[in-house]
Design a protein around this motif. Sequence first.
Motif, PDB file in Angstrom:
ATOM      1  N   LEU A   5      11.413  -3.342  -4.969  1.00 31.63           N
ATOM      2  CA  LEU A   5      11.241  -4.054  -3.718  1.00 31.63           C
ATOM      3  C   LEU A   5      11.346  -3.095  -2.537  1.00 31.63           C
ATOM      4  CD1 LEU A   5      10.830  -6.706  -2.250  1.00 31.63           C
ATOM      5  CD2 LEU A   5      13.287  -7.096  -2.366  1.00 31.63           C
ATOM      6  N   ARG A   6      12.286  -2.179  -2.591  1.00 36.16           N
ATOM      7  CA  ARG A   6      12.449  -1.189  -1.528  1.00 36.16           C
ATOM      8  C   ARG A   6      11.212  -0.294  -1.461  1.00 36.16           C
ATOM      9  NH1 ARG A   6      17.885   0.327  -2.318  1.00 36.16           N
ATOM     10  NH2 ARG A   6      17.140   1.546  -4.053  1.00 36.16           N
ATOM     11  N   PHE A   7      10.696   0.101  -2.625  1.00 36.54           N
ATOM     12  CA  PHE A   7       9.492   0.920  -2.700  1.00 36.54           C
ATOM     13  C   PHE A   7       8.319   0.195  -2.053  1.00 36.54           C
ATOM     14  CE2 PHE A   7       5.825   2.895  -4.739  1.00 36.54           C
ATOM     15  CZ  PHE A   7       6.175   4.236  -4.737  1.00 36.54           C
ATOM     16  N   GLN A   8       8.160  -1.096  -2.381  1.00 34.15           N
ATOM     17  CA  GLN A   8       7.067  -1.895  -1.831  1.00 34.15           C
ATOM     18  C   GLN A   8       7.210  -2.069  -0.317  1.00 34.15           C
ATOM     19  OE1 GLN A   8       7.296  -5.503  -4.108  1.00 34.15           O
ATOM     20  NE2 GLN A   8       6.115  -4.666  -5.816  1.00 34.15           N
ATOM     21  N   LYS A   9       8.426  -2.303   0.147  1.00 28.91           N
ATOM     22  CA  LYS A   9       8.646  -2.464   1.592  1.00 28.91           C
ATOM     23  C   LYS A   9       8.314  -1.174   2.335  1.00 28.91           C
ATOM     24  CE  LYS A   9      12.077  -6.129   1.770  1.00 28.91           C
ATOM     25  NZ  LYS A   9      13.444  -6.504   2.183  1.00 28.91           N
ATOM     26  N   THR A  10       8.692  -0.047   1.765  1.00 28.14           N
ATOM     27  CA  THR A  10       8.383   1.239   2.393  1.00 28.14           C
ATOM     28  C   THR A  10       6.881   1.459   2.435  1.00 28.14           C
ATOM     29  OG1 THR A  10      10.484   2.178   1.665  1.00 28.14           O
ATOM     30  CG2 THR A  10       8.747   3.741   2.255  1.00 28.14           C
ATOM     31  N   GLU A  11       6.212   1.162   1.347  1.00 26.10           N
ATOM     32  CA  GLU A  11       4.755   1.330   1.295  1.00 26.10           C
ATOM     33  C   GLU A  11       4.067   0.452   2.333  1.00 26.10           C
ATOM     34  OE1 GLU A  11       1.280   0.929  -2.024  1.00 26.10           O
ATOM     35  OE2 GLU A  11       3.156   1.908  -2.590  1.00 26.10           O
ATOM     36  N   LEU A  12       4.478  -0.792   2.436  1.00 27.72           N
ATOM     37  CA  LEU A  12       3.900  -1.694   3.433  1.00 27.72           C
ATOM     38  C   LEU A  12       4.192  -1.220   4.858  1.00 27.72           C
ATOM     39  CD1 LEU A  12       4.607  -5.183   1.818  1.00 27.72           C
ATOM     40  CD2 LEU A  12       2.398  -4.044   2.070  1.00 27.72           C
ATOM     41  N   ALA A  13       5.405  -0.713   5.090  1.00 21.55           N
ATOM     42  CA  ALA A  13       5.758  -0.197   6.417  1.00 21.55           C
ATOM     43  C   ALA A  13       4.888   1.006   6.775  1.00 21.55           C
ATOM     44  CB  ALA A  13       7.239   0.175   6.467  1.00 21.55           C
ATOM     45  N   LEU A  14       4.635   1.878   5.822  1.00 27.59           N
ATOM     46  CA  LEU A  14       3.785   3.043   6.059  1.00 27.59           C
ATOM     47  C   LEU A  14       2.355   2.620   6.358  1.00 27.59           C
ATOM     48  CD1 LEU A  14       5.170   5.408   3.272  1.00 27.59           C
ATOM     49  CD2 LEU A  14       5.320   5.788   5.751  1.00 27.59           C
ATOM     50  N   GLN A  15       1.849   1.670   5.597  1.00 31.47           N
ATOM     51  CA  GLN A  15       0.485   1.192   5.818  1.00 31.47           C
ATOM     52  C   GLN A  15       0.345   0.524   7.182  1.00 31.47           C
ATOM     53  OE1 GLN A  15      -0.574  -1.256   2.453  1.00 31.47           O
ATOM     54  NE2 GLN A  15      -0.647   0.490   1.064  1.00 31.47           N
ATOM     55  N   LYS A  16       1.309  -0.313   7.538  1.00 32.79           N
ATOM     56  CA  LYS A  16       1.262  -0.987   8.840  1.00 32.79           C
ATOM     57  C   LYS A  16       1.356   0.025   9.974  1.00 32.79           C
ATOM     58  CE  LYS A  16       3.347  -4.571  11.709  1.00 32.79           C
ATOM     59  NZ  LYS A  16       2.877  -3.889  12.884  1.00 32.79           N
ATOM     60  N   ALA A  17       2.241   0.996   9.849  1.00 32.03           N
ATOM     61  CA  ALA A  17       2.378   2.023  10.887  1.00 32.03           C
ATOM     62  C   ALA A  17       1.070   2.802  11.042  1.00 32.03           C
ATOM     63  CB  ALA A  17       3.523   2.969  10.529  1.00 32.03           C
ATOM     64  N   PHE A  18       0.468   3.137   9.934  1.00 36.22           N
ATOM     65  CA  PHE A  18      -0.795   3.876   9.958  1.00 36.22           C
ATOM     66  C   PHE A  18      -1.881   3.053  10.659  1.00 36.22           C
ATOM     67  CE2 PHE A  18      -4.697   5.360   7.652  1.00 36.22           C
ATOM     68  CZ  PHE A  18      -4.730   6.627   8.192  1.00 36.22           C
ATOM     69  N   LEU A  19      -1.974   1.773  10.325  1.00 35.96           N
ATOM     70  CA  LEU A  19      -2.971   0.907  10.962  1.00 35.96           C
ATOM     71  C   LEU A  19      -2.707   0.780  12.461  1.00 35.96           C
ATOM     72  CD1 LEU A  19      -3.303  -1.921   8.300  1.00 35.96           C
ATOM     73  CD2 LEU A  19      -5.044  -0.246   8.931  1.00 35.96           C
ATOM     74  N   ASP A  20      -1.461   0.651  12.830  1.00 37.44           N
ATOM     75  CA  ASP A  20      -1.112   0.571  14.255  1.00 37.44           C
ATOM     76  C   ASP A  20      -1.549   1.833  14.986  1.00 37.44           C
ATOM     77  OD1 ASP A  20       0.007  -1.921  13.810  1.00 37.44           O
ATOM     78  OD2 ASP A  20       2.088  -1.217  13.884  1.00 37.44           O
ATOM     79  N   LEU A  21      -1.281   2.974  14.398  1.00 47.95           N
ATOM     80  CA  LEU A  21      -1.661   4.241  15.026  1.00 47.95           C
ATOM     81  C   LEU A  21      -3.176   4.417  15.093  1.00 47.95           C
ATOM     82  CD1 LEU A  21       1.093   6.499  13.439  1.00 47.95           C
ATOM     83  CD2 LEU A  21       0.815   6.023  15.891  1.00 47.95           C
TER      84      LEU A  21
END
Length: 185
Positions: A5-21
């Motif tokens: 779950l922590r791995f998935q949350k980190t992956e989603l956070a990275l993807q969202k941050a990338f899209l925002d940027l």
Amino acid sequence: MKQDLRFQKTELALQKAFLDLLQTKDIAKISVKEICAVAQVSRNAFYQHYETKEHLYENMLKEILLAIEDACKPLAKDLASISTAERRLFLDNILRAVEDHRFVIYQLLTSQPAIFSAAFQEMLLSANLQGSKEVIAPPHTSYIHVFSGGVAAFVNYWLLETSFTLEEAQETLFSILGQMMVVSD
């Protein structure tokens, strides 16, 4: 389980941050450090998930395209006797898969339109060519090219230039393709 779950949350956070940027910067000007800062994760965490920012982008693109590709499976074995309802369901399935990833696709279309559009059209073409091998009386290859390009262009139009709901987009695409079939008969 907790680690997954922590791995998935980190992956989603990275993807969202990338899209925002991507909304304010070209991919070439985004750094891994910036992605990590926006996602509030360490660089180590980034590299546990992705080799580079390009790998992150490619992974996101691949996930979306695979989901949409699944929607391109033929619904009938004999295209010569396919019903209007089956034809409609095929198109509806493709657009529903796009809708499931609408936010990310919109972000990719507004930040990297040429890359996403080309990859999307190529996936549609490949999936439809493959699907045509599974049916009796497959359409001509030129039709598959035109169909795939048309659907890709329609998705760009739908997401970037209209406020259509999924249902309005489905109705519009079905109507357009229906008009094309009448002209070709």
